[in-house]
Design an enzyme around this catalytic site. Structure first.
Site, PDB file in Angstrom:
ATOM      1  CB  SER A 143      -0.854  -0.027   1.265  1.00 18.26           C
ATOM      2  OG  SER A 143      -1.425   1.228   1.530  1.00 18.26           O
ATOM      3  CE1 TYR A 156      -5.262  -1.817   4.302  1.00 20.32           C
ATOM      4  CE2 TYR A 156      -4.052   0.227   3.965  1.00 20.32           C
ATOM      5  CZ  TYR A 156      -4.657  -0.910   3.457  1.00 20.32           C
ATOM      6  OH  TYR A 156      -4.640  -1.147   2.097  1.00 20.32           O
TER       7      TYR A 156
HETATM    8  P1  NAP Z   1     -11.687  -5.377  -1.523  1.00 20.34           P
HETATM    9  O1  NAP Z   1     -12.513  -5.220  -2.754  1.00 20.34           O
HETATM   10  O2  NAP Z   1     -12.290  -5.109  -0.188  1.00 20.34           O
HETATM   11  O3  NAP Z   1     -10.998  -6.800  -1.546  1.00 20.34           O
HETATM   12  C1  NAP Z   1     -10.422  -7.405  -0.418  1.00 20.34           C
HETATM   13  C2  NAP Z   1     -10.403  -8.886  -0.644  1.00 20.34           C
HETATM   14  O4  NAP Z   1      -9.867  -9.544   0.512  1.00 20.34           O
HETATM   15  C3  NAP Z   1     -11.810  -9.445  -0.852  1.00 20.34           C
HETATM   16  O5  NAP Z   1     -11.757 -10.494  -1.761  1.00 20.34           O
HETATM   17  C4  NAP Z   1     -12.136  -9.960   0.540  1.00 20.34           C
HETATM   18  O6  NAP Z   1     -13.146 -10.924   0.569  1.00 20.34           O
HETATM   19  C5  NAP Z   1     -10.783 -10.552   0.916  1.00 20.34           C
HETATM   20  N1  NAP Z   1     -10.720 -10.819   2.342  1.00 20.34           N
HETATM   21  C6  NAP Z   1     -10.765  -9.924   3.350  1.00 20.34           C
HETATM   22  N2  NAP Z   1     -10.722 -10.561   4.534  1.00 20.34           N
HETATM   23  C7  NAP Z   1     -10.671 -11.891   4.264  1.00 20.34           C
HETATM   24  C8  NAP Z   1     -10.640 -13.051   5.060  1.00 20.34           C
HETATM   25  N3  NAP Z   1     -10.672 -12.992   6.396  1.00 20.34           N
HETATM   26  N4  NAP Z   1     -10.584 -14.262   4.466  1.00 20.34           N
HETATM   27  C9  NAP Z   1     -10.580 -14.347   3.113  1.00 20.34           C
HETATM   28  N5  NAP Z   1     -10.610 -13.274   2.299  1.00 20.34           N
HETATM   29  C10 NAP Z   1     -10.665 -12.061   2.874  1.00 20.34           C
HETATM   30  O7  NAP Z   1     -10.489  -4.349  -1.592  1.00 20.34           O
HETATM   31  P2  NAP Z   1      -9.226  -4.236  -2.572  1.00 20.34           P
HETATM   32  O8  NAP Z   1      -8.947  -2.794  -2.626  1.00 20.34           O
HETATM   33  O9  NAP Z   1      -9.402  -5.006  -3.813  1.00 20.34           O
HETATM   34  O10 NAP Z   1      -8.116  -4.883  -1.647  1.00 20.34           O
HETATM   35  C11 NAP Z   1      -7.185  -5.855  -2.093  1.00 20.34           C
HETATM   36  C12 NAP Z   1      -5.842  -5.574  -1.450  1.00 20.34           C
HETATM   37  O11 NAP Z   1      -5.350  -4.327  -1.945  1.00 20.34           O
HETATM   38  C13 NAP Z   1      -5.904  -5.429   0.077  1.00 20.34           C
HETATM   39  O12 NAP Z   1      -4.780  -6.042   0.657  1.00 20.34           O
HETATM   40  C14 NAP Z   1      -5.837  -3.914   0.261  1.00 20.34           C
HETATM   41  O13 NAP Z   1      -5.311  -3.572   1.507  1.00 20.34           O
HETATM   42  C15 NAP Z   1      -4.907  -3.550  -0.869  1.00 20.34           C
HETATM   43  N6  NAP Z   1      -4.911  -2.147  -1.265  1.00 20.34           N
HETATM   44  C16 NAP Z   1      -6.048  -1.536  -1.696  1.00 20.34           C
HETATM   45  C17 NAP Z   1      -5.994  -0.197  -2.061  1.00 20.34           C
HETATM   46  C18 NAP Z   1      -7.206   0.545  -2.549  1.00 20.34           C
HETATM   47  O14 NAP Z   1      -7.130   1.767  -2.733  1.00 20.34           O
HETATM   48  N7  NAP Z   1      -8.318  -0.092  -2.812  1.00 20.34           N
HETATM   49  C19 NAP Z   1      -4.806   0.512  -1.973  1.00 20.34           C
HETATM   50  C20 NAP Z   1      -3.661  -0.145  -1.518  1.00 20.34           C
HETATM   51  C21 NAP Z   1      -3.734  -1.471  -1.176  1.00 20.34           C
HETATM   52  P3  NAP Z   1     -14.687 -10.456   0.827  1.00 20.34           P
HETATM   53  O15 NAP Z   1     -15.185  -9.893  -0.471  1.00 20.34           O
HETATM   54  O16 NAP Z   1     -15.351 -11.691   1.251  1.00 20.34           O
HETATM   55  O17 NAP Z   1     -14.659  -9.397   1.908  1.00 20.34           O
END
Ligand code: NAP
Length: 251
Positions: A143, A156
């Protein structure tokens, strides 16, 4: 063989049902990989899109906040016929509150899912790859808060700064075992993770003003970096945290 061809490789991707994980699953499949999706929600949509580019999709249902289950994911993937070629530690959560009010529950939930689980899954994956004697790639989804402090997200920031450190440590230990460990640091991406930020008009406008590219990222913006770090093109790249942030960190 092309530097970016993933034919004959399996990619295990956590959190493959939505957002960045889904985009990376489909992108790696388009580059030729078969996919093992790991998550707690239905991955039907990802399965359909992976199948539509002619690749296999295997699903493993698990809750990655239960960190003891992380190691079992690799065992299950191998039992389903996958090989330990590529692991993308993508699943992650965020909890928002002022540091003065932040609860132990919100600390543990985020650290367990974002960091502890990623470590033990990587450990199990690396053991399997080393036992097989084949080269492998691990990609952690870090991140901007692997570099910056952020605000109102203490666990986080700790988890993502920890994941950046862990990426470098694992690269140091495993580079000469044929395993590349690197990370992608996405900027602000339109996913469920940033729903609360985007709903706050003032915060959202402040963020947008600082992004040189002039727009938030879409999940698909992460695919190029993921294919690069999964493919032989990155064979001499170890322990790097690659920002894909529209220029945010250059500001
Ligand atoms: P997201 O749409 O909320 O996706 C998160 C994913 O992680 C979903 O598939 C979620 O499943 C899964 N997950 C969460 N807790 C879990 C658990 N206990 N067991 C199994 N699966 C779990 O958000 P995203 O932005 O795509 O996030 C993906 C990664 O990118 C994360 O590590 C996040 O921190 C990172 N990131 C995101 C951003 C941003 O701006 N969006 C920026 C930097 C980094 P469910 O759908 O079932 O909840």
């Amino acid at each position: 063989m092309s530097l970016f061809d993933l034919s004959g490789r399996f990619a295990i991707i956590t959190g493959a049902n939505t957002g960045i994980g889904q985009a990376i699953a489909i992108g790696l499949a388009e580059a030729g990989a078969d996919i093992v999706g790991v998550g707690r929600s239905s991955m039907t949509d990802t399965r359909r899109q992976v199948a539509s580019v002619g690749r296999r999709f295997l699903a493993i249902t698990t809750d990655l906040s239960q960190t003891r289950k992380s190691a079992q994911v690799v065992e299950e993937a191998l039992a389903l016929g996958a090989t330990p070629d590529i692991l993308v530690n993508n699943a992650g959560i965020v909890r928002r509150a002022d540091a003065l009010d932040f609860s132990e529950e919100d600390w543990d939930a985020v650290l367990d899912t974002n960091l502890k689980s990623a470590f033990f899954l990587s450990q199990a994956f690396a053991k399997a790859a080393i036992a097989k004697g084949s080269s492998a790639k691990i990609i952690n989804i870090a991140s901007l808060l692997s570099f910056q402090g952020g605000i109102r997200v203490p666990s986080y920031t700790a988890s993502k700064s920890g994941l950046a450190g862990l990426t470098k440590l694992l690269a140091n230990e495993w580079a000469d075992r044929g395993i590349n460990v690197n990370a992608i640091a996405p900027g602000y991406v339109e996913t469920n993770n940033t729903e609360a930020l985007r709903a706050d008009a003032e915060r959202s406008a402040d963020i947008l003003k600082r992004i040189p590219a002039g727009r938030w990222a879409r999940p698909g913006d992460m695919v190029g970096a993921a294919v690069f770090l999964a493919a032989s093109a990155s064979d001499y790249v170890h322990g790097t945290i690659l920002p894909v942030d529209g220029g945010w960190l250059a500001r």
